[in-house]
Design a protein around this motif. Structure first.
Motif, PDB file in Angstrom:
ATOM      1  N   GLY A 118     -39.479   4.605  34.909  1.00 44.13           N
ATOM      2  CA  GLY A 118     -39.714   4.690  33.480  1.00 44.13           C
ATOM      3  C   GLY A 118     -38.477   4.464  32.649  1.00 44.13           C
ATOM      4  N   ASN A 119     -38.504   4.970  31.415  1.00 46.17           N
ATOM      5  CA  ASN A 119     -37.457   4.658  30.441  1.00 46.17           C
ATOM      6  C   ASN A 119     -36.312   5.654  30.399  1.00 46.17           C
ATOM      7  OD1 ASN A 119     -38.818   2.329  29.477  1.00 46.17           O
ATOM      8  ND2 ASN A 119     -40.172   3.624  28.239  1.00 46.17           N
ATOM      9  N   ARG A 120     -36.399   6.719  31.175  1.00 46.70           N
ATOM     10  CA  ARG A 120     -35.347   7.733  31.137  1.00 46.70           C
ATOM     11  C   ARG A 120     -34.108   7.247  31.882  1.00 46.70           C
ATOM     12  NH1 ARG A 120     -36.922  12.791  29.704  1.00 46.70           N
ATOM     13  NH2 ARG A 120     -35.306  13.761  30.980  1.00 46.70           N
ATOM     14  N   PRO A 121     -32.898   7.638  31.416  1.00 46.90           N
ATOM     15  CA  PRO A 121     -31.681   7.267  32.153  1.00 46.90           C
ATOM     16  C   PRO A 121     -31.656   7.927  33.530  1.00 46.90           C
ATOM     17  CG  PRO A 121     -31.175   8.835  30.405  1.00 46.90           C
ATOM     18  CD  PRO A 121     -32.601   8.417  30.204  1.00 46.90           C
TER      19      PRO A 121
ATOM     20  N   THR B 194     -33.506  12.557  35.798  1.00 45.57           N
ATOM     21  CA  THR B 194     -33.938  11.732  36.927  1.00 45.57           C
ATOM     22  C   THR B 194     -32.759  11.375  37.819  1.00 45.57           C
ATOM     23  OG1 THR B 194     -35.723  10.801  35.586  1.00 45.57           O
ATOM     24  CG2 THR B 194     -35.112   9.601  37.583  1.00 45.57           C
TER      25      THR B 194
ATOM     26  N   GLU C 205     -36.803   0.772  37.250  1.00 40.64           N
ATOM     27  CA  GLU C 205     -37.889   0.382  36.343  1.00 40.64           C
ATOM     28  C   GLU C 205     -39.146   1.195  36.626  1.00 40.64           C
ATOM     29  OE1 GLU C 205     -39.658  -1.545  33.199  1.00 40.64           O
ATOM     30  OE2 GLU C 205     -37.549  -1.636  33.827  1.00 40.64           O
TER      31      GLU C 205
ATOM     32  N   ARG D 240     -28.636   1.476  32.236  1.00 32.50           N
ATOM     33  CA  ARG D 240     -29.743   2.358  32.604  1.00 32.50           C
ATOM     34  C   ARG D 240     -29.274   3.614  33.336  1.00 32.50           C
ATOM     35  NH1 ARG D 240     -34.911   0.562  32.928  1.00 32.50           N
ATOM     36  NH2 ARG D 240     -35.256   2.805  33.094  1.00 32.50           N
TER      37      ARG D 240
END
Length: 280
Positions: A96-99, A30, A93, A123
């Motif tokens: 999502g939760n991916r770095p 990402t 946020e 993050r």
């Protein structure tokens, strides 16, 4: 294969409505792009339309006061670094939760530093400063700007469009080392004109020094700059490199301030290599 572009609204600092653009596979690394002064997320079109989108999840935020985001004209909406920080946090946020690899261009460098100062780097998988400002409002910051900028910057804050538009045209042209096509000029002029003059003035009323923050960064970092940048001089990249000894510093030869538009293939491949090398 052409990737689908999604446009969604998120809530940033102080409850402000912001627009986030997104494309590419959700499972890919990402990358979140932050644009510069008086621009919009649309300026990253060469990245969204290029090969990066085939295997990377790309997102671009319209900064507060720009593009499709809300545009309050009160100076207080832009003077507080925590508001900018929370804007970026909201975008991360939403992804999502991916770095996330954060790519900050020009004024976006200040916004990235606002985020890091308030939320840290937990993050982030990586950080790219692309012709990025990290300091504003003092003699050191002024010394890094091209002298021509100072000749018309005051006109960018004028209340009447007849004064603003010629200054914006000059600004857009100076962002490039090569002549700008008529299509690109009017595209960029369109989203520059969307930004209220009060917002442009408020952005430059800040006084910010991030030298202390940069010297302590632990996240993998790259500094990219155009060798022919007349807006933010190449010495700015050298200065960042001296503040962050572990950062990778690269010059894109013959490009100006809009290096990612003037040399999109080179920029995209350099960014791809950075993401791959750091296993982002």
């Amino acid at each position: 294969m052409t990737q689908t572009l999604s446009i969604r609204q998120i809530t940033g600092g102080g409850g402000l409505a912001l627009r986030l653009l997104e494309t590419g596979p959700a499972t890919g690394p990402t990358i979140l792009f932050l644009h510069g002064f008086s621009q919009s997320a649309a300026i990253w079109r060469p990245q969204f339309a290029g090969g990066l989108a085939a295997d990377h999840r790309l997102a671009a935020l319209d900064l507060r006061g720009h593009g499709g985001s809300a545009k309050p004209v009160e100076p207080a909406a832009y003077s507080d670094g925590s508001l900018w920080a929370d804007d970026v946090a909201a975008a991360i946020e939403a992804l999502g939760n991916r770095p996330v690899v954060l790519v900050a261009w020009s004024y976006g460098g200040l916004v990235a530093c606002d985020y890091l100062r308030r939320h840290g780097s937990a993050r982030l998988a990586g950080l790219v400063f692309a012709a990025a400002l990290t300091r504003l409002g003092d003699e050191t910051a002024m010394s890094l700007l091209g002298p021509q900028v100072l000749s018309y910057v005051g006109s960018l804050f004028a209340p009447d469009i007849a004064t603003v538009v010629p200054a914006l045209v000059q600004f857009i042209q100076q962002c490039h080392a090569r002549p700008v096509s008529e299509r690109d000029l009017y595209e960029m002029l369109g989203y520059n004109c969307v930004v209220p003059s009060e917002v442009r003035a408020a952005l430059f009323s800040r006084q910010v020094d991030n030298d202390d923050l940069l010297s302590t960064l632990q996240v993998p970092t790259m500094v990219l700059h155009g060798s022919a940048d007349d807006i933010l001089l190449p010495t700015a990249a050298q200065r960042l490199g001296s503040l962050m000894p572990t950062a990778q510093v690269s010059m894109l030869e013959g490009t100006g301030h809009c290096l990612f538009r003037e040399a999109p293939e080179a920029f995209n491949e350099t960014l791809r290599d950075f993401v791959t090398t750091n296993q982002c």
